[in-house]
Every structure is written in C-alpha cells, then in structure tokens.
Design a protein around this motif. Structure first.
Motif, mmCIF file in Angstrom:
data_model
loop_
_atom_site.group_PDB
_atom_site.id
_atom_site.type_symbol
_atom_site.label_atom_id
_atom_site.label_comp_id
_atom_site.label_asym_id
_atom_site.label_seq_id
_atom_site.Cartn_x
_atom_site.Cartn_y
_atom_site.Cartn_z
ATOM 1 N N SER A 39 78.240 -64.808 56.576
ATOM 2 C CA SER A 39 77.070 -63.952 56.721
ATOM 3 C C SER A 39 76.155 -64.483 57.822
ATOM 4 O O SER A 39 76.458 -65.479 58.493
ATOM 5 C CB SER A 39 76.316 -63.874 55.389
ATOM 6 O OG SER A 39 77.172 -63.454 54.340
ATOM 7 N N GLU A 40 75.022 -63.852 57.973
ATOM 8 C CA GLU A 40 74.025 -64.252 58.948
ATOM 9 C C GLU A 40 72.715 -64.553 58.229
ATOM 10 O O GLU A 40 72.382 -63.893 57.247
ATOM 11 C CB GLU A 40 73.797 -63.147 59.985
ATOM 12 C CG GLU A 40 75.009 -62.849 60.841
ATOM 13 C CD GLU A 40 74.736 -61.751 61.862
ATOM 14 O OE1 GLU A 40 73.613 -61.205 61.821
ATOM 15 O OE2 GLU A 40 75.629 -61.462 62.662
ATOM 16 N N TYR A 48 70.240 -64.105 53.500
ATOM 17 C CA TYR A 48 71.410 -63.857 54.334
ATOM 18 C C TYR A 48 71.761 -62.378 54.253
ATOM 19 O O TYR A 48 71.398 -61.669 53.304
ATOM 20 C CB TYR A 48 72.602 -64.717 53.906
ATOM 21 C CG TYR A 48 72.980 -64.586 52.457
ATOM 22 C CD1 TYR A 48 73.796 -63.547 52.001
ATOM 23 C CD2 TYR A 48 72.521 -65.500 51.514
ATOM 24 C CE1 TYR A 48 74.134 -63.420 50.665
ATOM 25 C CE2 TYR A 48 72.854 -65.385 50.183
ATOM 26 C CZ TYR A 48 73.655 -64.347 49.764
ATOM 27 O OH TYR A 48 73.976 -64.220 48.439
ATOM 28 N N LEU A 49 72.485 -61.914 55.259
ATOM 29 C CA LEU A 49 72.986 -60.548 55.330
ATOM 30 C C LEU A 49 74.427 -60.594 55.828
ATOM 31 O O LEU A 49 74.776 -61.458 56.641
ATOM 32 C CB LEU A 49 72.136 -59.698 56.293
ATOM 33 C CG LEU A 49 70.711 -59.369 55.840
ATOM 34 C CD1 LEU A 49 69.958 -58.678 56.971
ATOM 35 C CD2 LEU A 49 70.722 -58.508 54.585
ATOM 36 N N PRO A 50 75.302 -59.689 55.385
ATOM 37 C CA PRO A 50 75.039 -58.568 54.486
ATOM 38 C C PRO A 50 75.092 -58.978 53.013
ATOM 39 O O PRO A 50 75.678 -60.006 52.665
ATOM 40 C CB PRO A 50 76.181 -57.617 54.814
ATOM 41 C CG PRO A 50 77.319 -58.551 55.154
ATOM 42 C CD PRO A 50 76.689 -59.707 55.878
ATOM 43 N N VAL A 51 74.487 -58.156 52.168
ATOM 44 C CA VAL A 51 74.528 -58.319 50.719
ATOM 45 C C VAL A 51 75.300 -57.146 50.143
ATOM 46 O O VAL A 51 74.997 -55.990 50.446
ATOM 47 C CB VAL A 51 73.119 -58.381 50.116
ATOM 48 C CG1 VAL A 51 73.197 -58.492 48.598
ATOM 49 C CG2 VAL A 51 72.349 -59.559 50.693
ATOM 50 N N LEU A 52 76.298 -57.442 49.345
ATOM 51 C CA LEU A 52 77.164 -56.393 48.806
ATOM 52 C C LEU A 52 76.473 -55.655 47.673
ATOM 53 O O LEU A 52 75.941 -56.271 46.745
ATOM 54 C CB LEU A 52 78.478 -57.011 48.305
ATOM 55 C CG LEU A 52 79.475 -56.043 47.647
ATOM 56 C CD1 LEU A 52 79.912 -54.972 48.635
ATOM 57 C CD2 LEU A 52 80.683 -56.808 47.111
ATOM 58 N N ASP A 53 76.487 -54.345 47.766
ATOM 59 C CA ASP A 53 75.989 -53.487 46.690
ATOM 60 C C ASP A 53 77.188 -53.014 45.876
ATOM 61 O O ASP A 53 77.984 -52.181 46.335
ATOM 62 C CB ASP A 53 75.232 -52.293 47.276
ATOM 63 C CG ASP A 53 74.582 -51.432 46.183
ATOM 64 O OD1 ASP A 53 74.724 -51.794 44.992
ATOM 65 O OD2 ASP A 53 73.960 -50.415 46.529
ATOM 66 N N ASP A 60 80.294 -48.158 51.848
ATOM 67 C CA ASP A 60 79.475 -49.365 51.778
ATOM 68 C C ASP A 60 80.329 -50.623 51.836
ATOM 69 O O ASP A 60 79.952 -51.615 52.474
ATOM 70 C CB ASP A 60 78.630 -49.358 50.502
ATOM 71 C CG ASP A 60 77.577 -48.259 50.529
ATOM 72 O OD1 ASP A 60 77.209 -47.826 51.635
ATOM 73 O OD2 ASP A 60 77.134 -47.835 49.446
ATOM 74 N N ASP A 63 81.367 -51.101 55.492
ATOM 75 C CA ASP A 63 80.269 -51.645 56.298
ATOM 76 C C ASP A 63 80.031 -53.119 55.985
ATOM 77 O O ASP A 63 79.736 -53.914 56.884
ATOM 78 C CB ASP A 63 78.993 -50.840 56.037
ATOM 79 C CG ASP A 63 79.102 -49.405 56.530
ATOM 80 O OD1 ASP A 63 79.973 -49.142 57.386
ATOM 81 O OD2 ASP A 63 78.338 -48.547 56.034
ATOM 82 N N PHE A 64 80.165 -53.454 54.703
ATOM 83 C CA PHE A 64 79.962 -54.848 54.294
ATOM 84 C C PHE A 64 81.001 -55.757 54.944
ATOM 85 O O PHE A 64 80.663 -56.810 55.498
ATOM 86 C CB PHE A 64 80.039 -54.946 52.770
ATOM 87 C CG PHE A 64 80.125 -56.342 52.252
ATOM 88 C CD1 PHE A 64 78.993 -57.147 52.178
ATOM 89 C CD2 PHE A 64 81.341 -56.876 51.830
ATOM 90 C CE1 PHE A 64 79.069 -58.449 51.705
ATOM 91 C CE2 PHE A 64 81.426 -58.172 51.352
ATOM 92 C CZ PHE A 64 80.289 -58.959 51.285
ATOM 93 N N ALA A 67 80.488 -56.311 58.664
ATOM 94 C CA ALA A 67 79.328 -57.133 59.013
ATOM 95 C C ALA A 67 79.606 -58.627 58.910
ATOM 96 O O ALA A 67 78.845 -59.444 59.446
ATOM 97 C CB ALA A 67 78.138 -56.773 58.123
#
Length: 316
Positions: A39-40, A48-53, A60, A63-64, A67
C-alpha cells in the motif's frame, strides 16, 4: 488393527489444531502485513491506502488490486539505509551465533559430563537469568559497560588499563548483550543431546589411542551436531530482528532492522514501509530455517550410519 483409511483420518485430525494455530497466528497476520506493505502511506486512519471494502462488488475489488504496488520493496532494494541495516542485522546475528557456539559447546559438554546429581543444579544456573526481566538485564549491562562502570573500574584497579575503555554504544557492546541474552538458548539444546550420548563411544575411542581432544573433535562434536544446529536456529532467528539490545547498548550509530522497523512504524508513521521491512525480516530468517532443516535431516541420517572410531593405525 486400525484400517489404513481410519489411521490417515486420525493423523489428519491430530494435525488440524497445528494447522489452525499456524493459520490464525502466522498466515493471517502475514497476509495482512503483506497487503499493507503493498500500500501507500496516507494521512488517515488506518494510515495507508488502499483499504479494502468487504461490502464492495467486483469493481471495488478490481480497483483495490490495481492500487497495490511494490514501491516499498523498490525502496528497500535501492536505499542504502535499508540494505546496510539488513546486512548489519545478519552480520551481528551470525557473529553472535558463532561466539555462542564457541562458548556453549564446552559449557554444555561440562554439564553433561558432571555427576548426575549436580546436573539439575548446573542447568538451573543456566536458566536463572530467565527469572529476571529481559529489559532489566540489558539495563544492568549499561551499568557494567559504561566508562565509569563496573568493568572499567575492575580493570583499572587490577592495573590492566590506564583509562576507561569505550565499550558502551559500540558494536562490541551489542555482541556482548546478544551473547549474554541468548546463551541459554544455545546451551540447553546442546546439553539435551550431549547428555544422551553413550559414554562407551568415548571410552572405545580412548582405548584405541585417541587423545581427549581428538575424541571430542571426531566423536562427541559430530554426534552433538543436531543440538548445535537447533541452538543456532533458536539464536540466529530472533537476533536478526533484535531491537532492545542494539537500541540500549549500541547507541544511535548501531543500525539493525529491528530499530529501522520501530522508527518507520512509530516515528515516521509509515506503516507500508514498516510492513515491507517486516516482510524482509521474514525472508531473512526463512533461509536459515531451510538450511537448518536440511542440515538437521542430514545429521539425523548420519547418526544411523556407522562411524569409524578414531584410534591407532592398524587397530582391529
């Protein structure tokens, strides 16, 4: 007689708790740490990002996954700070393991050769330091190694030195702390192996003319190899990631992965890079574990084969 299928089912059932334990307390945390390392950093919670929904759909998830990146591992590979920290951690752990082997082998041998009634007491003396807090024991070494400490005071009173030695906050102090802290982990596996050796092997080699040094080198030491390898693994693996000893005894100039990990996580709040350092630590200890497993298997197979007892030339 238990049918083969039922025996296999029982074996699988007995292994189930082990796999559940490893999955819950190693695999799941490892996967989470690996995800964070890809992550970043971000000014958010979590940082941090990304966070998984988990409630999101396939889009989604796509996209996760897109990223995620390996920039943190590129940083570890290209930045001299992390490369030097990794090399220093392995060097300190390797040097301390070699010193431990040199100290623990004769110590464990002496305990194993002692009268049976004294052996429990001697083993207890090896384990006694565990009864005191690890942190307190490391702080005690500060009082011993500092310029006005007990070691310099004793050496000056004996006339061996004219002025205090600079030991604290040096690599020597780190090695002293590592050797002291992990000595029982090397002695106990060696003692467990040496105490089970058949004394008749040493006696036969001595009867054939082998000197005590040659008996130890060619009979006792090869048979003690499994214990030596076990002790080396027990010491080397945690020493690679050691934090307390280099932080307290090594000073600000001592660079090890444990200190880098703490700094990235708590000071810089860079969880992704800290997670990448943690994954690097796992990679660094996997190699010794694999080597230990292969060496232990080879040593175990060697025990079953016949060994030539050293002695006089032409002895029957």
């Amino acid at each position: 007689m238990i049918p083969l299928s039922r025996a296999r089912s029982l074996q699988a059932l007995l292994r189930l708790p082990v796999w559940l334990w490893l999955g819950a307390f190693f695999l799941v945390p490892f996967v989470i740490t690996l995800k964070i390392s890809l992550s970043e950093p971000a000014t958010a919670m979590p940082p941090y990002l990304p966070v998984l929904d988990w409630r999101g759909g396939a889009g989604d998830w796509s996209d996760f996954l897109q990223a995620l990146n390996v920039e943190n591992y590129v940083t570890l590979a290209t930045d001299a700070l992390y490369r030097d920290a990794a090399l220093a951690s392995v060097a300190y752990a390797l040097a301390a393991t070699i010193i431990l082997a040199g100290i623990a082998t004769p110590l464990a041998y002496a305990i194993a050769r002692s009268p049976a009634g004294r052996q429990p007491l001697l083993v207890a003396l090896v384990v006694v330091p565990f009864w005191t807090s690890f942190l307190i024991r490391v702080y005690a070494w500060i009082a011993i190694l500092k310029p006005e400490g007990l070691l310099n005071l004793g050496l000056m009173r004996l006339g061996l030195i004219g002025q205090p030695l600079e030991i604290l906050n040096t690599p020597v102090a780190v090695l002293i702390g590592l050797v002291y802290a992990y000595l029982p982990f090397m002695v106990l596996p060696l003692y467990a192996v040496l105490s089970r050796l058949d004394p008749a092997l040493r006696e036969a080699a001595a009867d054939l003319g082998a000197s005590p040094a040659r008996v130890f080198r060619t009979v006792t030491l090869p048979l003690a190899l499994p214990g030596l390898l076990a002790g080396a693994a027990l010491c080397f693996i945690p020493m690679v990631g050691e934090f307390v000893i280099p932080d307290l005894l090594g000073g600000s100039e001592t660079l090890m992965l444990g200190r880098v990990l703490w700094s990235e996580f708590f000071s810089n709040r860079d969880w992704p890079l800290a997670s990448a350092v943690a994954i690097l630590l796992v990679v660094l200890v996997v190699g010794p574990v694999v080597l230990f497993r292969d060496a232990a298997a080879e040593a175990a197979s060697g025990e079953g084969s016949g060994r030539e007892i050293p002695g006089r030339e032409g002895a029957p």
